[in-house]
Enzyme design. Structure first.
Site, PDB file in Angstrom:
ATOM      1  CB  CYS A 176      31.337 103.531  83.580  1.00  0.00           C
ATOM      2  SG  CYS A 176      31.821 104.205  82.036  1.00  0.00           S
TER       3      CYS A 176
ATOM      4  CG  HIS B  50      35.076 106.244  80.854  1.00  0.00           C
ATOM      5  ND1 HIS B  50      34.166 106.425  81.859  1.00  0.00           N
ATOM      6  CD2 HIS B  50      36.275 106.652  81.363  1.00  0.00           C
ATOM      7  CE1 HIS B  50      34.765 106.905  82.924  1.00  0.00           C
ATOM      8  NE2 HIS B  50      36.044 107.065  82.645  1.00  0.00           N
TER       9      HIS B  50
END
Ligand SMILES: *[C@@H]1O[C@H](CO)[C@@H](O)[C@H](O)[C@H]1NC(C)=O
Ligand SMILES: *[C@@H]1O[C@H](CO)[C@@H](O)[C@H](O)[C@H]1NC(C)=O
Ligand SMILES: *[C@@H]1O[C@H](CO)[C@@H](O)[C@H](O)[C@H]1NC(C)=O
Ligand SMILES: *[C@@H]1O[C@H](CO)[C@@H](O)[C@H](O)[C@H]1NC(C)=O
Length: 474
Positions: free
Chosen positions: A75, A131
């Site tokens: 990610c 993130h």
């Protein structure tokens, strides 16, 4: 008289300037970049007929399928590469996510994609998952080029109660959005994206919206009616996961509907991408590709991706050339800028990406012939890396999640996309020259940035929510 004259001059100048920027704004395409979390090769209907994703499928059917499309195996690295246009191993963001209490974030010395869009006159929005660090306000989306932020700082939250470990994480601009509690993340993200589209009607500016869905990352949570669409002969896990895909598909369908209803569709570019392959638990999600999320096998890095826009002629098409996540930076900015508009500070073309805009628009071949999948030194000080050069992929290091083999492996992906036949012994010269090329790239390799966990980040220090203000950005 003199004053009047001066005012007139100013008036003329103002009129000319605003007319020019209005024209520029109208000419420039809107861009919606849809990023999905943990969606594997086999989790979409165009690769697997068991999956129900008709809205995405119909975008693909009138768009360009990126058949050789590569991202990072996990990610945070993929998001870093998308935002900077640089390989994450050059700034320590390879192979690891930024965990909740780690006092770090995406290096501040890059001009991020939304900042570059802003220079070209765009309004910029992130809806969904960030993130890329939040311990210092300087790391957060609204300080890194986004006009608006609605979503989550972290990853792996619950989808209804928006909680990661012991903290709530859903934010509107710079405030905790408690009103999001109880509503499914996929719906929230779609609804806010649509609101931005509707509100853009009253703005002169084109928009760049980065819609980063939280789905289909675990925990698997989805309204029951989507699960009911799948046969009970499927495993419970697979039913749940594919139900999340179907909810997401519907959410994308609604975004497209709103674009059309607002008469903005004809001048909008829609990109669809996963951030990495399906997770280790989602074994079926990457078939027939080998491996999964976190690995450098194709199953971790080759994912569904397409671009759809009425601005792209001669569709549907398949883009067979290599396309890497770092390429979006230059590709989208080239699509966005008014001819002659200068990229003052954008870093455009001075990164690891290639502009593929002409390849997409005119169908010419991809300017990219190679890329580094990723690179890291693992604990044994052994290089863990993979390189693509034309048909060939060279991969070395420890596959610590499947076989504990160390390689090296060499594959001819044009005939062996499933990575079943190691050609390293058959073509020692090719293997050696690719090994040497990777060795050469090691000069740019920065150690992974994984600082010690800092309890200052605990949600209990800020009323049970995750939020900034407990580290100093570097
Ligand atoms: C940006 O800073 C990082 C350290 O955070 C460094 O590794 C990287 O080389 C720098 N990149 C540029 C382009 O200056
Ligand atoms: C979210 O709602 C649930 C159910 O009403 C409640 O128990 C929980 O405390 C709420 N979370 C926050 C952070 O307010
Ligand atoms: C890859 O694996 C799939 C599923 O086993 C198979 O159908 C396909 O033929 C394989 N591809 C090649 C080129 O061997
Ligand atoms: C990969 O294999 C195919 C089929 O055997 C062959 O045509 C191609 O030349 C190979 N690629 C390279 C770079 O040797």
């Amino acid at each position: 008289m003199k004053l009047w004259f001066t005012l007139c001059i100013i008036g003329v100048v103002v009129v000319v300037v605003s007319a020019a920027s209005a024209t520029a704004g109208k000419e420039q395409p809107n861009v919606i970049f849809i990023l999905v979390d943990d969606l594997g090769w086999n989790d979409v209907s165009w690769h697997n007929p068991d999956v129900i994703s008709p809205n995405l499928h119909s975008l693909l059917d009138k768009g360009i399928d990126l058949d050789q499309y590569y991202v990072q195996p996990i990610c945070t690295p993929t998001r870093s590469a998308l935002m900077t246009g640089f390989y994450p191993y050059k700034y320590g963001r390879q192979l690891n996510v930024i965990s909740p209490r780690k006092p770090t974030g995406l290096s501040l010395n890059y001009t991020l994609l939304p900042e570059a869009f802003r220079e070209f006159g765009y309004s910029t929005h992130i809806v969904g998952k960030w993130h890329l660090g939040f311990c210092d306000w300087e790391y957060t989306p609204t300080r890194r080029g986004f006009d608006t932020f609605y979503g989550l700082y972290l990853g792996a939250q619950t989808h209804f109660s928006h909680t990661r470990s012991d903290g709530y994480d859903f934010v509107d601009q710079e405030e905790t959005a408690f009103e999001a509690n109880g509503t499914y993340s996929t719906f929230l993200i779609s609804e806010r994206t649509q609101r931005i589209i509707r509100e853009s009607k009253s703005s002169e500016k084109p928009f760049f919206i980065y819609t980063a869905f939280q789905a289909i990352h675990d925990p698997c949570e989805v309204p029951e009616n989507y699960i009911d669409k799948y046969p009970t002969t499927m495993s419970e896990e697979r039913r749940c996961l594919l139900a999340m895909v179907t909810a997401l598909d519907e959410a994308v369908g609604e975004i497209v509907y709103t674009l059309k209803a607002e008469n903005l569709y004809d001048n909008t570019i829609i990109v669809f991408s996963s951030d990495n392959g399906g997770s280790m638990e989602n074994v079926e999600g990457n078939l027939p590709l080998r491996g999964h999320k976190t690995t450098l096998w194709e199953g971790g890095t080759r994912v569904p991706g397409f671009i759809h826009s009425p601005l792209l002629g001669d569709t549907p098409r398949v883009h067979n050339g290599l396309f890497h996540i770092t390429d979006w930076y230059n590709t989208l900015l080239e699509a966005a800028r008014v001819p002659g508009q200068k990229a003052r500070n954008s870093g455009m073309f001075e990164n690891d990406g290639f502009s593929q805009w002409m390849a997409l628009k005119e169908g010419v071949s991809s300017p990219r012939t190679s890329f580094v999948y990723s690179m890291a030194m693992n604990h044994g000080r052994r290089l863990f890396a993979a390189l693509r050069r034309g048909d060939f992929k060279y991969i070395t290091g420890i596959d610590d999640t499947i076989t504990y083999e160390t390689g090296p492996w060499l594959f001819n992906l044009s005939v062996d996309p499933n990575e079943t036949t190691n050609l390293a012994d058959e073509y020692p010269d090719i293997a050696e020259s690719m090994r040497l090329e990777l060795e050469g790239h090691k000069k740019d390799l920065v150690p992974r940035d994984i600082p010690a966990t800092d309890k200052a980040g605990d949600p209990e220090n800020r009323g049970g929510v995750w939020g900034p203000g407990w580290c100093e950005a570097k």
